[in-house]
Write an enzyme that holds these catalytic residues in place. Structure first.
Site, mmCIF file in Angstrom:
data_model
loop_
_atom_site.group_PDB
_atom_site.id
_atom_site.type_symbol
_atom_site.label_atom_id
_atom_site.label_comp_id
_atom_site.label_asym_id
_atom_site.label_seq_id
_atom_site.Cartn_x
_atom_site.Cartn_y
_atom_site.Cartn_z
ATOM 1 N N ASP A 227 0.808 -1.220 0.000
ATOM 2 C CA ASP A 227 0.000 0.000 0.000
ATOM 3 C C ASP A 227 0.843 1.273 0.000
ATOM 4 O OD1 ASP A 227 -2.570 -0.979 -0.214
ATOM 5 O OD2 ASP A 227 -2.871 -1.163 1.952
ATOM 6 N N LYS A 230 -0.356 4.692 -1.278
ATOM 7 C CA LYS A 230 -1.294 5.571 -0.554
ATOM 8 C C LYS A 230 -0.635 6.878 -0.136
ATOM 9 C CE LYS A 230 -4.529 2.084 1.180
ATOM 10 N NZ LYS A 230 -5.106 1.426 2.373
ATOM 11 N N HIS A 255 -4.102 4.147 -5.802
ATOM 12 C CA HIS A 255 -2.916 3.869 -4.990
ATOM 13 C C HIS A 255 -2.152 2.649 -5.519
ATOM 14 C CE1 HIS A 255 -5.265 0.682 -2.875
ATOM 15 N NE2 HIS A 255 -4.072 0.202 -2.516
ATOM 16 N N HIS A 278 -2.434 -6.383 -5.953
ATOM 17 C CA HIS A 278 -2.919 -7.060 -4.748
ATOM 18 C C HIS A 278 -4.413 -6.857 -4.498
ATOM 19 C CE1 HIS A 278 -2.089 -3.030 -3.090
ATOM 20 N NE2 HIS A 278 -2.883 -3.351 -2.076
ATOM 21 N N HIS A 279 -5.056 -5.975 -5.270
ATOM 22 C CA HIS A 279 -6.515 -5.807 -5.169
ATOM 23 C C HIS A 279 -7.257 -6.416 -6.355
ATOM 24 C CE1 HIS A 279 -6.876 -3.520 -1.500
ATOM 25 N NE2 HIS A 279 -5.957 -2.651 -1.894
#
Length: 366
Positions: A227, A230, A255, A278-279
């Site tokens: 992340d 972000k 992000h 990863h999403h």
């Protein structure tokens, strides 16, 4: 590459083969004299070898580049390689050297260029051994003779210091991103540990031969960077209580792309893959590119499981914390939709380890 270049290279390789075809029965005799005291090669290698307990990994080789002796430190360093002594240096490590270095090592031993000395660098690895960066030094065993026939090869392992320098730069970026998201606590450390544990479990599983020691080492660090993008997300969106509007959600999804851009300079592609994917979801309904199934990089599929497990366990401003059993049930319900079904089954078998990791690094406010 021209035909002439190919011919030259083949001739060089043929010369190397000829080097290894020398008669192994030839006795290489080492004699060191000090007064009336002499030492032959057998005595040196077995009884009074000063390099045996040396902290530096050391090989003792002959003019044919055959390894006569490997000390304890080198046996430990190259533990993924069997029966080092008795093999030829080029046979054992040739694939890790570039061709020019192989040529120079050979010429050093045979022709005595640079005073029979050579230095260089090599990256050595096996499936069980993570990439090790070594500085290599070759020099004569006996500097008093005009044409030495025995050589010392000494290795200096600089892996850790170089890894520290590289990772400390990216850890600084990670710390900066944590300042933006005040709710993360020990989240990134736990995600590292979950991801590494899952990768280790896959290591001996059929179909996952691509997972080697490097993969496990890298994911154990790079999972925490998932992340980092972000850092470019506006604070009012990142820390908003309650659901995001459609346009806010669109901004939040960026992000992943921001993280991939930030990590594009990291020397291993895994960093970028994790940040970007990863999403993504197994069924193709994730973001940013709606990848599905095996199109999603393996490292990202692993980190996705680790990230969601921990997010469900955590108390956030917009949600309560879930217990371990409830979290596992929710993860299994997402099999075939959000997560890789085979990876989720592996996760289920080691779910108790995830719970132990979470409790061992629990945030004080949880």
């Amino acid at each position: 590459m021209s035909n002439e270049d190919n011919t030259d290279e083949l001739e060089e390789l043929e010369e190397l083969d000829e080097l290894e075809e020398f008669d192994d029965s030839e006795e290489i005799h080492i004699v060191k004299k000090s007064g009336n005291f002499s030492i032959d090669s057998t005595k040196f290698l077995s009884d009074i070898n000063p390099f045996k307990k040396c902290i530096f990994p050391v090989f003792f080789i002959d003019k044919k580049l055959k390894i006569l002796f490997a000390n304890d430190a080198s046996e430990k360093l190259f533990q993924g390689f069997k029966n080092i002594s008795g093999q030829y240096l080029i046979d054992l490590f040739g694939k890790f050297f570039n061709f020019e270095d192989i040529r120079l090592i050979r010429e050093t031993a045979l022709s005595g260029i640079n005073g029979y000395c050579w230095k260089g660098e090599v990256h050595v690895k096996s499936r069980e051994m993570a990439t090790t960066q070594l500085k290599v030094y070759l020099f004569p065993f006996d500097i008093t003779v005009k044409e030495p026939v025995e050589f010392i090869v000494m290795f200096d392992d600089v892996t850790e210091e170089n890894r520290f320098l590289l990772r400390s730069v990216f850890m600084s970026l990670l710390e900066a991103s944590k300042l933006k998201d005040n709710d993360t606590g020990q989240h990134i450390t736990r995600v590292n540990n979950y991801s590494k544990k899952l990768a280790m479990e896959l290591f001996n599983k059929k179909g996952y031969e691509r997972i080697d020691a490097d993969f496990i080492d890298n994911i154990g660090f790079l999972a925490s960077m998932h992340d980092v993008g972000k850092i470019g997300t506006p604070d009012d969106i990142l820390n908003k209580e309650g659901p995001l509007s459609d346009w806010e959600w669109t901004v939040m999804q960026e992000h992943t792309k921001n993280g991939a851009f930030i990590l594009s300079t990291y020397p291993h592609p895994m960093a970028k893959e994790i940040a970007l994917s990863h999403h993504e979801r197994w069924n193709g309904l994730g973001y940013p590119f709606k990848l599905e199934g095996d199109m999603i990089p393996l490292a990202a599929r692993i980190v996705s499981i680790a990230d969601v497990y921990d997010a469900l366990r955590m108390k956030r401003s917009y949600k309560p914390a879930l217990d371990h059993k409830t979290t596992v049930d929710k993860m299994m319900d997402a099999k075939n939709s959000q997560f890789d079904p085979e990876l989720v089954d592996v996760f289920y078998n080691i779910a108790v380890d995830f719970d132990e990791i979470y409790n061992g690094l629990i945030d004080h406010h949880d």
